[in-house]
Design an enzyme around this catalytic site. Structure first.
Site, mmCIF file in Angstrom:
data_model
loop_
_atom_site.group_PDB
_atom_site.id
_atom_site.type_symbol
_atom_site.label_atom_id
_atom_site.label_comp_id
_atom_site.label_asym_id
_atom_site.label_seq_id
_atom_site.Cartn_x
_atom_site.Cartn_y
_atom_site.Cartn_z
ATOM 1 C CD1 TRP A 1 -36.329 7.874 -14.454
ATOM 2 C CD2 TRP A 1 -37.625 8.791 -16.021
ATOM 3 N NE1 TRP A 1 -37.527 7.214 -14.456
ATOM 4 C CE2 TRP A 1 -38.339 7.742 -15.401
ATOM 5 C CE3 TRP A 1 -38.234 9.513 -17.064
ATOM 6 C CZ2 TRP A 1 -39.636 7.411 -15.760
ATOM 7 C CZ3 TRP A 1 -39.537 9.172 -17.426
ATOM 8 C CH2 TRP A 1 -40.214 8.143 -16.784
ATOM 9 N N GLY A 2 -33.810 12.821 -14.184
ATOM 10 C CA GLY A 2 -33.017 13.991 -14.586
ATOM 11 C C GLY A 2 -33.728 14.878 -15.582
ATOM 12 C CG ASP B 1 -34.600 2.938 -15.468
ATOM 13 O OD1 ASP B 1 -34.754 4.101 -15.058
ATOM 14 O OD2 ASP B 1 -35.507 2.093 -15.502
ATOM 15 C CG ASP C 1 -40.728 5.777 -12.004
ATOM 16 O OD1 ASP C 1 -40.052 6.584 -12.667
ATOM 17 O OD2 ASP C 1 -40.482 4.555 -11.973
HETATM 18 C C1 GLA Z 1 -38.592 3.360 -13.992
HETATM 19 C C2 GLA Z 1 -37.584 3.693 -12.907
HETATM 20 C C3 GLA Z 1 -36.947 2.402 -12.411
HETATM 21 C C4 GLA Z 1 -38.009 1.453 -11.886
HETATM 22 C C5 GLA Z 1 -39.043 1.199 -12.966
HETATM 23 C C6 GLA Z 1 -40.233 0.422 -12.450
HETATM 24 O O1 GLA Z 1 -38.001 2.866 -15.128
HETATM 25 O O2 GLA Z 1 -36.619 4.578 -13.395
HETATM 26 O O3 GLA Z 1 -35.997 2.681 -11.403
HETATM 27 O O4 GLA Z 1 -38.606 2.001 -10.753
HETATM 28 O O5 GLA Z 1 -39.552 2.425 -13.506
HETATM 29 O O6 GLA Z 1 -41.186 0.192 -13.444
#
Ligand code: GLA
Length: 390
Positions: free
Chosen positions: A164-165, A186, A129
């Site tokens: 996340w891009g 997300d 992440d």
């Molecule tokens: C981020 C990621 C999610 C998930 C959460 C966990 O938001 O984008 O997919 O893994 O963290 O905290």
């Protein structure tokens, strides 16, 4: 010789969408059992992935990550062993920053140590992440670090980057060595979220392919508003079966990894039918891994066609109605490289009805209900040959 990872988009299940922090050994074992007993494994799903919230809030005296003994009383290796005993692969989660998004220790400045720990537990997949990233260090470097650590840890661990891009990730992630990359924020269990995420990745397919896939986020198919995490689902959330069908079709034809996010221990028949549609999965898992291109409908830019060449000469064709009205869709074959004068037609096999619907020479015209789709495998047929034979 290391195994070739991610020759096709990875498929599996991830704990986050439905369970978030409420995870433990029993849940993960139950998910592994369900992967086998429901037929998901036979349909191609392989990875059982634990997301955030699995560790203690502090590393041990040697700086190692420790699985929370309340949630995982037998340690992580025991969970991995169980998953492996079912013929499945085991995935875990960490973060490129100092902490994970939920505030557990991240792998920043511990990349090589954590990769070694994961390898010793038998991890096969790492989701990585982007929270709590220290200022002053490019994110790109952090992914390059963990990629290097994983690629040399002595075990084949698929690297699932999750930034996340951000920071133009499409342009550098493949070279960094990751096998998949989150290109979006997300997902939530709603049609609006599905639509926004999918549309945000139209036209970006050329930057992904075999060995490194564009991950539009985990599936919400079958969640029906149920999650421990009220940001993802809860009251007022949930989609219709039609919307889940369209969601699955989009992710499949766009070559996204197919990571299930619902409670696979309790799926209804419709959810199973969608997630285990082998005709649609085959489009996603086509060995050539070419992304689709978009063909605009002449009168309505919210009804979209995606067309993807397949290994055997066939074409995957998805027609998607993003509007809230029943809409006409017509796909002109001229636009996909088939002039009328060629003497060829396309034979359409419907991947949801599981039957051939006919041969078309110049165009395919249909009406699609709101939020619905039609998905075909189209085969080129030589009309002259057929006539001559008669
Ligand atoms: C981020 C990621 C999610 C998930 C959460 C966990 O938001 O984008 O997919 O893994 O963290 O905290």
């Amino acid at each position: 010789m290391p195994k070739k990872l991610a020759l096709t988009p990875p498929m599996g299940w991830n704990s986050w969408n439905t369970f978030s922090w409420k995870i433990d050994e029993e849940l993960i074992k139950g998910a592994a059992d369900a992967m086998v007993s429901t037929g998901l494994k036979d349909a191609g799903y392989e990875y059982v992935v634990i997301d955030d919230c699995w560790s203690l809030k502090e590393r041990d005296e040697n700086g190692c990550l420790v699985a929370d003994p309340q949630k995982f009383p037998h340690g992580m290796k025991a969970v991995a062993d169980y998953v492996h005993s079912k013929g499945l692969k085991f995935g875990i989660y960490s973060c490129s920053g100092t902490h994970t998004c939920a505030g557990y220790p991240g792998s920043f400045e511990h990349e090589f140590q954590d990769a070694a720990t994961f390898a010793s537990w038998g991890v096969d997949f790492l989701k990585y992440d982007y929270c709590y990233k220290p200022k002053g260090i490019p994110g790109e470097l952090l992914y390059k670090r963990m990629a290097m650590a994983l690629r040399n840890c002595g075990r084949d661990i698929l690297f699932s980057a999750c930034n996340w891009g951000a920071d133009g990730v499409h342009n550098w992630i493949r070279e960094s060595g990751a096998q998949m990359f989150r290109s979006t924020g997300d997902i939530q269990d709603s049609w609006q979220s599905i639509k926004n995420l999918a549309l945000s990745q139209f036209g970006k397919q050329s930057q992904a392919g075999v060995y490194c896939w564009n991950d539009i986020d985990m599936l919400v198919v079958g969640m029906s508003g149920h999650s421990e995490n009220n940001w993802i689902a809860g009251e007022g959330f949930g989609c219709t079966d039609i919307e889940y069908k369209t969601h699955f079709s989009l992710w499949a034809i766009m070559n996204s990894p197919l990571m299930i996010g619902c409670d696979i221990r309790n799926m209804n028949d419709k959810t199973k039918e969608i997630l285990m549609n082998r005709d649609v999965i085959a489009l996603n898992q086509d060995p050539e891994g070419r992304g689709p291109y978009e063909v605009q409908h002449w009168s309505n830019d919210r009804v979209k066609a995606l067309v993807k060449p397949l290994e055997n000469g066939d074409y995957a064709i998805g027609l998607f109605n993003f509007t809230d009205q029943r809409s006409e869709m017509s796909l002109e074959f001229w636009d996909i490289g088939l002039p009328y004068a060629s003497g060829y037609a396309l034979e359409f096999y419907d991947c949801w009805a599981h039957k051939t619907v006919g041969q078309f020479r110049e165009r395919y015209v249909t009406h699609i209900e709101p939020h619905d789709c039609e998905v075909f495998r189209a085969k080129l047929v030589n009309l002259n040959k057929r006539r001559r034979r008669k």
